[in-house]
Write an enzyme that holds these catalytic residues in place. Sequence first.
Site, PDB file in Angstrom:
ATOM      1  CE  LYS A 112      75.998 -37.196 -99.179  1.00 54.22           C
ATOM      2  NZ  LYS A 112      75.159 -36.054 -99.012  1.00 54.22           N
TER       3      LYS A 112
HETATM    4  C1  LIG Z   1      74.330 -42.143 -96.358  1.00 54.97           C
HETATM    5  C2  LIG Z   1      73.426 -40.967 -96.521  1.00 54.97           C
HETATM    6  N1  LIG Z   1      72.118 -41.197 -96.671  1.00 54.97           N
HETATM    7  C3  LIG Z   1      71.248 -40.191 -96.806  1.00 54.97           C
HETATM    8  C4  LIG Z   1      71.676 -38.869 -96.788  1.00 54.97           C
HETATM    9  C5  LIG Z   1      70.666 -37.796 -96.988  1.00 54.97           C
HETATM   10  O1  LIG Z   1      70.765 -37.287 -98.301  1.00 54.97           O
HETATM   11  P1  LIG Z   1      70.328 -35.800 -98.603  1.00 54.97           P
HETATM   12  O2  LIG Z   1      71.170 -34.932 -97.735  1.00 54.97           O
HETATM   13  O3  LIG Z   1      70.623 -35.607-100.045  1.00 54.97           O
HETATM   14  O4  LIG Z   1      68.902 -35.690 -98.252  1.00 54.97           O
HETATM   15  C6  LIG Z   1      73.032 -38.595 -96.626  1.00 54.97           C
HETATM   16  C7  LIG Z   1      73.567 -37.220 -96.602  1.00 54.97           C
HETATM   17  O5  LIG Z   1      73.451 -36.475 -97.489  1.00 54.97           O
HETATM   18  C8  LIG Z   1      73.926 -39.662 -96.523  1.00 54.97           C
HETATM   19  O6  LIG Z   1      75.234 -39.443 -96.430  1.00 54.97           O
HETATM   20  N1  LIG Z   2      74.510 -35.956 -95.341  1.00 51.47           N
HETATM   21  C1  LIG Z   2      75.427 -35.046 -95.900  1.00 51.47           C
HETATM   22  C2  LIG Z   2      75.150 -33.628 -95.505  1.00 51.47           C
HETATM   23  C3  LIG Z   2      75.527 -32.691 -96.593  1.00 51.47           C
HETATM   24  O1  LIG Z   2      74.704 -32.941 -97.681  1.00 51.47           O
HETATM   25  P1  LIG Z   2      74.953 -32.401 -99.137  1.00 51.47           P
HETATM   26  O2  LIG Z   2      74.326 -33.432-100.008  1.00 51.47           O
HETATM   27  O3  LIG Z   2      74.307 -31.096 -99.199  1.00 51.47           O
HETATM   28  O4  LIG Z   2      76.417 -32.283 -99.381  1.00 51.47           O
HETATM   29  C4  LIG Z   2      76.839 -35.507 -95.615  1.00 51.47           C
HETATM   30  O5  LIG Z   2      77.034 -36.692 -95.530  1.00 51.47           O
HETATM   31  O6  LIG Z   2      77.742 -34.724 -95.456  1.00 51.47           O
END
Ligand SMILES: Cc1ncc(COP(=O)(O)O)c(C=O)c1O
Ligand SMILES: N[C@@H](CCOP(=O)(O)O)C(=O)O
Length: 466
Positions: A112
């Site tokens: 993120k």
């Molecule tokens: C460590 C981790 N892996 C995978 C995901 C899944 O990613 P996405 O929500 O973009 O599918 C998340 C949350 O977004 C996450 O925090």
């Molecule tokens: N896995 C995410 C959930 C939110 O996902 P986002 O990519 O839409 O912000 C988290 O860790 O909060």
Amino acid sequence: MRYVSTRGEAAPRDFESVLLAGLAEDGGLFLPETWPVLTTDDWEELRGLPYPALAARIIRLFTGDTFEEGVLEAMCADAYAGFTTPAVAPLVQLDHRRFALELFHGPTLAFKDFALQLLGRMFDHVLARRGERITIVGATSGDTGSAAIEACKGRENLDIVILHPEGRTSAVQRRQMTTVLSPNVRNIAVQGDFDACQDLVKAMFNDAPFRREMNLSAVNSINWARIAAQIPYYVASALALGAPQCEIAFAVPTGNFGNVFAAWAARRMGLPVSTLIVGANRNDILARWITGNDMTAQPVIPSLSPSMDIQVSSNFERLLFELLGRDGARTATAMRAFRDTGRMPIDESTWRAATALFRGHAVSDEETIAEMRRLHAQGYPADPHTAAGTAASHAAPPDNPATPIIIAATAHPAKFPDAVERATGTRPALPPHMADLYEREERFTVLPNDLHAIESAVRAHARRNG
Ligand SMILES: Cc1ncc(COP(=O)(O)O)c(C=O)c1O
Ligand SMILES: N[C@@H](CCOP(=O)(O)O)C(=O)O
């Protein structure tokens, strides 16, 4: 570059407006009106650029004239200067064809940071120019929250309120959020799961008077700027392994479908991606859809990979819009049906078109532990989310055995010490900048899953600071 809504009713707008709006007024998500497509020569020019320069070149394709010459480049340089490795997004070879794309070297140890370190700077720049103040509301299953708070804490022109599901993140994830005591930051633990938190955020956006009053903005991947800023690492890693001269597959641990949609976007822009492997945990709605066209929401069940404990994946709407020939009315109807019934009927030919590209696999907690143990034995420490990605890459590989597979390593193992210890017998240490995390004071409020209660808390927070 202009943006349209997946539900077809909101007026097209520019990047700056999309950045600030987050969700479209018709409840849809923004997408570029037309996709930029790069030629083989363009990809060649990008190869070998330092990561921040490559990121700026890609992201500029989406920002139009929002940032003056040099500004985006400077923001990217600044955003990624805080990462602990000069490569920013290093590739580590796991076996003869698998590579981990390590996306956890930013300040909060998850992928993120790539987008949110940049978004914090984008918000600052645009808000200072406009003389405006915004209130950011976000939902997190564990990682978006801390990355957004880290990127936004102490910024003058914004307040931020993050909703997390009470008791459903790891203790490290929770503390990364709740120990930030800046006056513009507020944490709320919602008595519900992540889907409830995400619903509350969308409901606040769909409450037009509240949205106007608070000048709401989003940090979740419903905000297009998040996706745009996640495309460059797919490009950089594919180029490093020989694209565009060869095809690449990506395996992505998936929850809200934002990260894998960024890989889809890179492919749409011309990157030769043969296969996108979606790794899910026991919350397997996406894997069920990919393998059997069954898109039925079930209750969220806590797992060892809590950040993927999601059933309603926001960004699936973006893919659906594309699969339905960019028909906003059909997308809106399908999304409404899903909301009302918990089922999304997708016709056979649309589903078949998608499965030419996607593979899916749901990884149980037991498989996750076994995969973490296997990787540890071969010298690679993986967090449970990354392990879901590598396990899926073994269970559902691309057809061509020669295609390299890049697995998105989305979080640092230290964020999930209990799972790592269970798998390997060793508890990973927190990195030095977080070494005293357990001694820091925590501040958060527990609230019911109730829109009125949450809106009141957001309003009170914004009024105190505004
Ligand atoms: C460590 C981790 N892996 C995978 C995901 C899944 O990613 P996405 O929500 O973009 O599918 C998340 C949350 O977004 C996450 O925090
Ligand atoms: N896995 C995410 C959930 C939110 O996902 P986002 O990519 O839409 O912000 C988290 O860790 O909060």
